[in-house]
Design a protein around this motif. Structure first.
Motif, PDB file in Angstrom:
ATOM      1  N   PRO A 143      21.369 -31.120  -3.570  1.00  0.00           N
ATOM      2  CA  PRO A 143      21.111 -30.352  -2.343  1.00  0.00           C
ATOM      3  C   PRO A 143      21.620 -28.912  -2.505  1.00  0.00           C
ATOM      4  CG  PRO A 143      22.219 -32.426  -1.850  1.00  0.00           C
ATOM      5  CD  PRO A 143      22.238 -32.265  -3.332  1.00  0.00           C
ATOM      6  N   ILE A 144      20.856 -27.968  -2.004  1.00  0.00           N
ATOM      7  CA  ILE A 144      21.196 -26.559  -2.133  1.00  0.00           C
ATOM      8  C   ILE A 144      21.763 -26.030  -0.822  1.00  0.00           C
ATOM      9  CG2 ILE A 144      20.266 -24.246  -2.594  1.00  0.00           C
ATOM     10  CD1 ILE A 144      20.320 -26.164  -5.036  1.00  0.00           C
ATOM     11  N   GLY A 145      22.992 -25.517  -0.905  1.00  0.00           N
ATOM     12  CA  GLY A 145      23.629 -24.905   0.260  1.00  0.00           C
ATOM     13  C   GLY A 145      24.034 -25.878   1.351  1.00  0.00           C
ATOM     14  N   GLU A 146      24.128 -27.141   1.033  1.00  0.00           N
ATOM     15  CA  GLU A 146      24.460 -28.163   2.025  1.00  0.00           C
ATOM     16  C   GLU A 146      25.923 -28.579   1.889  1.00  0.00           C
ATOM     17  OE1 GLU A 146      22.422 -29.197   4.417  1.00  0.00           O
ATOM     18  OE2 GLU A 146      20.798 -27.971   3.642  1.00  0.00           O
ATOM     19  N   PRO A 147      26.569 -28.882   3.011  1.00  0.00           N
ATOM     20  CA  PRO A 147      27.976 -29.263   2.960  1.00  0.00           C
ATOM     21  C   PRO A 147      28.214 -30.714   2.545  1.00  0.00           C
ATOM     22  CG  PRO A 147      27.219 -29.241   5.227  1.00  0.00           C
ATOM     23  CD  PRO A 147      26.077 -28.738   4.380  1.00  0.00           C
ATOM     24  N   HIS A 148      27.151 -31.498   2.428  1.00  0.00           N
ATOM     25  CA  HIS A 148      27.302 -32.910   2.086  1.00  0.00           C
ATOM     26  C   HIS A 148      26.688 -33.192   0.719  1.00  0.00           C
ATOM     27  CE1 HIS A 148      23.814 -32.161   4.678  1.00  0.00           C
ATOM     28  NE2 HIS A 148      23.175 -32.837   3.745  1.00  0.00           N
ATOM     29  N   PRO A 149      27.182 -34.211   0.027  1.00  0.00           N
ATOM     30  CA  PRO A 149      26.692 -34.524  -1.322  1.00  0.00           C
ATOM     31  C   PRO A 149      25.345 -35.242  -1.298  1.00  0.00           C
ATOM     32  CG  PRO A 149      28.332 -36.123  -0.676  1.00  0.00           C
ATOM     33  CD  PRO A 149      28.281 -35.082   0.430  1.00  0.00           C
ATOM     34  N   LYS A 150      24.724 -35.310  -2.442  1.00  0.00           N
ATOM     35  CA  LYS A 150      23.477 -36.062  -2.604  1.00  0.00           C
ATOM     36  C   LYS A 150      23.730 -37.512  -2.186  1.00  0.00           C
ATOM     37  CE  LYS A 150      19.500 -36.894  -5.061  1.00  0.00           C
ATOM     38  NZ  LYS A 150      18.296 -36.550  -4.415  1.00  0.00           N
ATOM     39  N   GLY A 151      22.802 -38.093  -1.440  1.00  0.00           N
ATOM     40  CA  GLY A 151      22.934 -39.469  -1.007  1.00  0.00           C
ATOM     41  C   GLY A 151      23.550 -39.624   0.376  1.00  0.00           C
ATOM     42  N   HIS A 152      24.019 -38.529   0.967  1.00  0.00           N
ATOM     43  CA  HIS A 152      24.600 -38.593   2.303  1.00  0.00           C
ATOM     44  C   HIS A 152      23.528 -38.987   3.325  1.00  0.00           C
ATOM     45  CE1 HIS A 152      27.711 -37.601   5.241  1.00  0.00           C
ATOM     46  NE2 HIS A 152      26.780 -36.998   5.949  1.00  0.00           N
ATOM     47  N   ALA A 164      19.870 -21.592  -8.562  1.00  0.00           N
ATOM     48  CA  ALA A 164      20.140 -20.200  -8.176  1.00  0.00           C
ATOM     49  C   ALA A 164      18.977 -19.613  -7.380  1.00  0.00           C
ATOM     50  CB  ALA A 164      20.407 -19.355  -9.417  1.00  0.00           C
ATOM     51  N   GLN A 165      17.742 -19.896  -7.778  1.00  0.00           N
ATOM     52  CA  GLN A 165      16.582 -19.392  -7.046  1.00  0.00           C
ATOM     53  C   GLN A 165      16.510 -19.997  -5.651  1.00  0.00           C
ATOM     54  OE1 GLN A 165      13.763 -20.669 -10.014  1.00  0.00           O
ATOM     55  NE2 GLN A 165      13.357 -18.558 -10.671  1.00  0.00           N
ATOM     56  N   ALA A 166      16.743 -21.283  -5.557  1.00  0.00           N
ATOM     57  CA  ALA A 166      16.699 -21.946  -4.253  1.00  0.00           C
ATOM     58  C   ALA A 166      17.817 -21.441  -3.343  1.00  0.00           C
ATOM     59  CB  ALA A 166      16.796 -23.459  -4.431  1.00  0.00           C
ATOM     60  N   LEU A 167      19.009 -21.245  -3.891  1.00  0.00           N
ATOM     61  CA  LEU A 167      20.127 -20.748  -3.090  1.00  0.00           C
ATOM     62  C   LEU A 167      19.874 -19.319  -2.624  1.00  0.00           C
ATOM     63  CD1 LEU A 167      22.883 -21.295  -1.860  1.00  0.00           C
ATOM     64  CD2 LEU A 167      23.911 -20.499  -4.006  1.00  0.00           C
ATOM     65  N   THR A 168      19.308 -18.490  -3.485  1.00  0.00           N
ATOM     66  CA  THR A 168      18.978 -17.119  -3.104  1.00  0.00           C
ATOM     67  C   THR A 168      17.971 -17.112  -1.957  1.00  0.00           C
ATOM     68  OG1 THR A 168      19.438 -16.283  -5.319  1.00  0.00           O
ATOM     69  CG2 THR A 168      18.027 -14.926  -3.930  1.00  0.00           C
ATOM     70  N   ALA A 169      16.957 -17.969  -2.038  1.00  0.00           N
ATOM     71  CA  ALA A 169      15.955 -18.057  -0.971  1.00  0.00           C
ATOM     72  C   ALA A 169      16.589 -18.562   0.321  1.00  0.00           C
ATOM     73  CB  ALA A 169      14.818 -18.979  -1.396  1.00  0.00           C
ATOM     74  N   ARG A 170      17.435 -19.568   0.222  1.00  0.00           N
ATOM     75  CA  ARG A 170      18.092 -20.108   1.414  1.00  0.00           C
ATOM     76  C   ARG A 170      18.968 -19.045   2.072  1.00  0.00           C
ATOM     77  NH1 ARG A 170      22.498 -22.720   3.648  1.00  0.00           N
ATOM     78  NH2 ARG A 170      22.097 -24.708   4.674  1.00  0.00           N
ATOM     79  N   GLU A 171      19.726 -18.303   1.274  1.00  0.00           N
ATOM     80  CA  GLU A 171      20.588 -17.250   1.825  1.00  0.00           C
ATOM     81  C   GLU A 171      19.768 -16.149   2.488  1.00  0.00           C
ATOM     82  OE1 GLU A 171      22.920 -16.181  -1.607  1.00  0.00           O
ATOM     83  OE2 GLU A 171      24.416 -17.747  -1.194  1.00  0.00           O
TER      84      GLU A 171
END
Length: 154
Positions: A118-127, A56-63
């Protein structure tokens, strides 16, 4: 040749909450132009003593970063990820900052993770295959700047 670009959803921040994200974006723009070894040293220094960021903290910062920068809302993934990490750091936390590649088709990317996602990314981990990551250290685990230095403070 042009590429289709979809901008990340941008939320308008109140004026008083734009200062830190704008500062983080400006510093990130300068850091994104440095050599990878120098960038690593700067980010490793910045993360010292920070607690691990929650998703949540990382997503808030990214937004917040995306809301103040059109470049970060688009294809400026390196600047966006650096700015997100730096903005988290201003609040005493640090996400895992990552950069990597994929080969089919070849592309490079930079992102932040929290709780190994990954935070706020459209692809899954490992992409993307991670080439460099700067995870959090410190924050109460005895390896931050306030950690005891051994017998008699040495």
């Amino acid at each position: 040749m042009s590429l289709p670009v979809a901008l990340a959803e941008r939320h308008k921040l109140p004026v008083r909450r734009r200062v830190l994200p704008l500062l983080a974006v400006a510093i990130a723009r300068l850091l994104a132009k440095t050599k990878p070894a120098r960038l690593r040293k700067v980010l490793e220094c910045a993360r010292r003593g920070a607690r691990p960021a929650t998703p949540a903290q990382a997503l808030t910062a990214r937004e917040a970063v995306v809301s103040v920068s059109l470049r970060c809302a688009g294809q400026g993934c390196l600047q966006r990820s650096i700015a997100t990490a730096l903005l988290c750091r201003t609040h005493g936390t640090w996400p895992t900052w990552c950069t990597g590649i994929r080969t089919h088709p070849f592309t490079a990317h930079a992102w932040v993770e929290a709780d190994n996602q990954p935070i706020g990314e459209p692809h899954p981990k490992g992409h993307y295959k991670t080439l460099m990551s700067i995870p959090p250290v410190g924050g109460g685990r005895g390896d931050g700047p306030t950690a005891p230095r051994g017998p008699a403070g040495v």
